[in-house]
Design a protein around this motif. Structure first.
Motif, PDB file in Angstrom:
ATOM      1  N   GLY A   1      23.199  43.075  49.743  1.00 45.24           N
ATOM      2  CA  GLY A   1      22.948  41.664  49.462  1.00 45.24           C
ATOM      3  C   GLY A   1      21.562  41.293  49.934  1.00 45.24           C
ATOM      4  N   TRP A   2      20.968  40.314  49.260  1.00 40.87           N
ATOM      5  CA  TRP A   2      19.608  39.917  49.639  1.00 40.87           C
ATOM      6  C   TRP A   2      19.315  38.500  49.179  1.00 40.87           C
ATOM      7  CZ3 TRP A   2      20.482  44.026  46.186  1.00 40.87           C
ATOM      8  CH2 TRP A   2      20.279  43.713  44.832  1.00 40.87           C
ATOM      9  N   ALA A   3      18.406  37.877  49.891  1.00 36.04           N
ATOM     10  CA  ALA A   3      17.930  36.537  49.530  1.00 36.04           C
ATOM     11  C   ALA A   3      16.631  36.279  50.282  1.00 36.04           C
ATOM     12  CB  ALA A   3      18.958  35.468  49.894  1.00 36.04           C
ATOM     13  N   TRP A   4      15.712  35.624  49.611  1.00 37.47           N
ATOM     14  CA  TRP A   4      14.465  35.205  50.259  1.00 37.47           C
ATOM     15  C   TRP A   4      14.089  33.841  49.691  1.00 37.47           C
ATOM     16  CZ3 TRP A   4      11.658  34.703  54.094  1.00 37.47           C
ATOM     17  CH2 TRP A   4      10.288  34.448  54.044  1.00 37.47           C
ATOM     18  N   MET A   5      14.125  32.846  50.591  1.00 36.58           N
ATOM     19  CA  MET A   5      13.767  31.480  50.215  1.00 36.58           C
ATOM     20  C   MET A   5      12.436  31.159  50.885  1.00 36.58           C
ATOM     21  SD  MET A   5      16.457  30.521  48.440  1.00 36.58           S
ATOM     22  CE  MET A   5      16.232  28.748  48.375  1.00 36.58           C
TER      23      MET A   5
ATOM     24  N   GLN B   1      11.545  39.928  44.708  1.00 37.08           N
ATOM     25  CA  GLN B   1      11.499  39.937  43.244  1.00 37.08           C
ATOM     26  C   GLN B   1      12.342  38.819  42.635  1.00 37.08           C
ATOM     27  OE1 GLN B   1      12.629  43.867  41.908  1.00 37.08           O
ATOM     28  NE2 GLN B   1      10.979  44.871  43.046  1.00 37.08           N
ATOM     29  N   SER B   2      13.437  38.442  43.284  1.00 37.54           N
ATOM     30  CA  SER B   2      14.342  37.430  42.714  1.00 37.54           C
ATOM     31  C   SER B   2      14.291  36.109  43.473  1.00 37.54           C
ATOM     32  CB  SER B   2      15.777  37.970  42.731  1.00 37.54           C
ATOM     33  OG  SER B   2      16.203  38.225  44.059  1.00 37.54           O
ATOM     34  N   ARG B   3      13.215  35.877  44.194  1.00 38.53           N
ATOM     35  CA  ARG B   3      13.161  34.700  45.074  1.00 38.53           C
ATOM     36  C   ARG B   3      13.108  33.403  44.264  1.00 38.53           C
ATOM     37  NH1 ARG B   3       8.290  37.371  45.124  1.00 38.53           N
ATOM     38  NH2 ARG B   3       6.441  36.174  44.486  1.00 38.53           N
ATOM     39  N   PRO B   4      13.948  32.425  44.606  1.00 34.99           N
ATOM     40  CA  PRO B   4      13.775  31.058  44.090  1.00 34.99           C
ATOM     41  C   PRO B   4      12.841  30.295  45.026  1.00 34.99           C
ATOM     42  CG  PRO B   4      15.863  31.236  45.241  1.00 34.99           C
ATOM     43  CD  PRO B   4      15.212  32.581  45.347  1.00 34.99           C
ATOM     44  N   VAL B   5      12.006  29.455  44.473  1.00 28.91           N
ATOM     45  CA  VAL B   5      11.037  28.710  45.276  1.00 28.91           C
ATOM     46  C   VAL B   5      11.349  27.225  45.185  1.00 28.91           C
ATOM     47  CG1 VAL B   5       8.614  28.163  45.645  1.00 28.91           C
ATOM     48  CG2 VAL B   5       9.272  30.464  44.916  1.00 28.91           C
ATOM     49  N   TRP B   6      11.614  26.617  46.320  1.00 33.12           N
ATOM     50  CA  TRP B   6      11.828  25.173  46.385  1.00 33.12           C
ATOM     51  C   TRP B   6      10.509  24.495  46.745  1.00 33.12           C
ATOM     52  CZ3 TRP B   6      16.927  24.813  49.741  1.00 33.12           C
ATOM     53  CH2 TRP B   6      17.993  25.299  48.978  1.00 33.12           C
ATOM     54  N   PRO B   7       9.976  23.663  45.881  1.00 35.97           N
ATOM     55  CA  PRO B   7       8.709  22.980  46.200  1.00 35.97           C
ATOM     56  C   PRO B   7       8.831  22.167  47.487  1.00 35.97           C
ATOM     57  CG  PRO B   7       9.272  22.696  43.883  1.00 35.97           C
ATOM     58  CD  PRO B   7      10.471  23.307  44.542  1.00 35.97           C
ATOM     59  N   SER B   8       7.811  22.263  48.318  1.00 33.89           N
ATOM     60  CA  SER B   8       7.842  21.571  49.602  1.00 33.89           C
ATOM     61  C   SER B   8       6.454  21.090  49.988  1.00 33.89           C
ATOM     62  CB  SER B   8       8.380  22.497  50.695  1.00 33.89           C
ATOM     63  OG  SER B   8       8.237  21.919  51.971  1.00 33.89           O
TER      64      SER B   8
END
Length: 434
Positions: A290-294, A346-353
């Motif tokens: 599993g992986w996630a990068w925010m 590679q699959s990172r979603p980017v939340w504008p901040s």
């Protein structure tokens, strides 16, 4: 006619003269009493008005303190949201890997215990959860609302409070005076404010390194934002050539506020199987689960080792050979999940901040003169007296910072706009004629 008869009536003249003098003295005393009473009434009314103005000022400073605290609360909420987004993405990916059997759940349970096996199997409930972590998903939408609120509404409220204080303070003083003098027209009860310390007393300050440390210190109180690192090792020996190496299950995760004041969070979990061959000997073969990068921006800084072009599978190329050719990863002594990191980037979603918002603070100087902890002002008022002569009065009041109790560490807390401990009081008048 005798002398006694001739003197009759002379005392009347003296009596009349004395009565006239006494009447004049009484009239003068009465007029002086009226002036004194009028002056006392004016002084009491102006003191009450000045105190009310200082009270409005203290309430404004306290409200600014609550605005600053609300800023902090929203920033901490955004840190939690970023962590939730990372978990949602991580859970959805782990559900996909579970369904693919890469690695299989029974193997995880066999090597690392039934609890880890069941935890891996429970990922099946998170199928499709990645959508929540997208900018248009539920968590991404909540993030955008927080960001807009701290940089929009709260900043507008703080600006309105600072700019509107002189007008609100004057209106409060006029209201008190109007109640005190119901017989006078309101336009004649406008006190003149002077020696006012409010202009420049409060300023808006962009977040700096000290404020960043402050937010990080607050975030450290929440275990939900704490590092999420755990390594579980299987006890069975794998290869005689590397008797100390064991299969490992590595869970890595962290939430942080980066130097630009933007939240970022990442979560990975990988099964690291001990392998060996005649070319490089023993090494760890990573199987991402599993992986996630925010990230706070498009980059991957802060995640750890990763590769932008990591293959999705290694059916056509050996894992160890690709690592040697494309990376500088340590396949024996490393303790991270670099391949899972690569997939997360590679699959990172980017939340504008827009990062941390500006906050209100007390200015240490106003012009070239040092400003004390109290915000002081003076008021003057002139009204016609009973005999038509003008009565004049002056009063001074201030808002000051005072803790209701001593700090636990015994240290003195200086005036600030993060604690709503502002009070009002009358102050000694400034030098000059009254």
């Amino acid at each position: 006619m005798s002398n006694l008869e001739r003197q009759k009536g002379q005392i009347l003249v003296l009596g009349m003269l004395l009565a006239t003098v006494l009447s004049l003295a009484w009239l003068r005393y009465f007029a002086t009493g009226q002036v004194t009473a009028g002056k006392a009434r004016l002084v009491h009314g102006l003191d009450a008005a000045a105190y009310s103005g200082a009270l409005v000022q203290a309430r404004t400073l306290n409200l600014l303190s609550y605005v600053n605290r609300a800023q902090l609360a929203h920033q901490l909420a955004m840190g939690h949201l970023m962590t939730l987004g990372s978990w949602a993405h991580f859970g959805g990916v782990e559900a996909d890997r579970l369904l693919q059997g890469n690695p299989p759940a029974h193997l995880i349970g066999l090597l690392f215990g039934a609890d880890h096996g069941r935890a891996y199997l429970s990922a099946a409930n998170a199928v499709g959860l990645q959508a929540q972590a997208q900018p248009a998903g539920g968590l991404g939408h909540a993030w955008a609302q927080h960001d807009a609120f701290v940089h929009g509404h709260l900043r507008d409220v703080a600006t309105m409070l600072v700019r509107g204080l002189p007008r609100a303070r004057l209106a409060a003083m006029q209201t008190v005076l109007q109640v005190h003098y119901p017989e006078l027209a309101g336009d004649s009860l406008v006190p003149q404010v002077s020696a006012d310390a409010w202009p420049g007393r409060v300023r808006s300050r962009p977040p700096d390194a000290g404020y960043l440390r402050f937010v990080r210190t607050l975030a450290a109180r929440y275990s939900f934002l704490a590092p999420r690192n755990q390594t579980v090792r299987n006890s069975w020996p794998v290869d005689a050539r590397c008797p100390t190496l064991r299969h490992e299950l590595r869970r890595r995760g962290a939430t942080d506020l980066n130097p630009s004041g933007r939240w970022q969070s990442g979560d990975t979990q990988s099964f690291h199987a001990v392998r060996s061959n005649r070319w490089i000997g023993c090494y760890y073969r990573e199987y991402p689960m599993g992986w996630a990068w925010m990230p706070a921006s498009e980059g991957g800084q802060g995640l750890g080792d990763y590769a932008e072009e990591a293959p999705k599978n290694f059916s056509e190329q050996d894992f160890w050979r690709w690592v040697e050719e494309a990376t500088q990863w340590d396949l024996v002594g490393g303790d991270a999940n670099p391949l899972a990191n690569s997939y997360a980037v590679q699959s990172r979603p980017v939340w504008p901040s827009r990062g941390l918002a500006a906050y209100e603070e007390l200015s240490s100087t106003a012009g070239d003169e040092e400003v004390t902890a109290a915000s002081r002002f003076e008021v003057r008022l002139s009204i016609p007296g009973a005999d038509g002569r003008m009565l004049h009065a002056r009063s001074a009041a201030e808002s000051y910072f005072s803790r209701p109790s001593r700090r636990r560490d015994g240290r003195l807390e200086v005036a600030n706009l993060f604690r709503p401990y502002w009070l009002a009081r009358l102050a000694p008048g400034l030098p000059g004629p009254s």
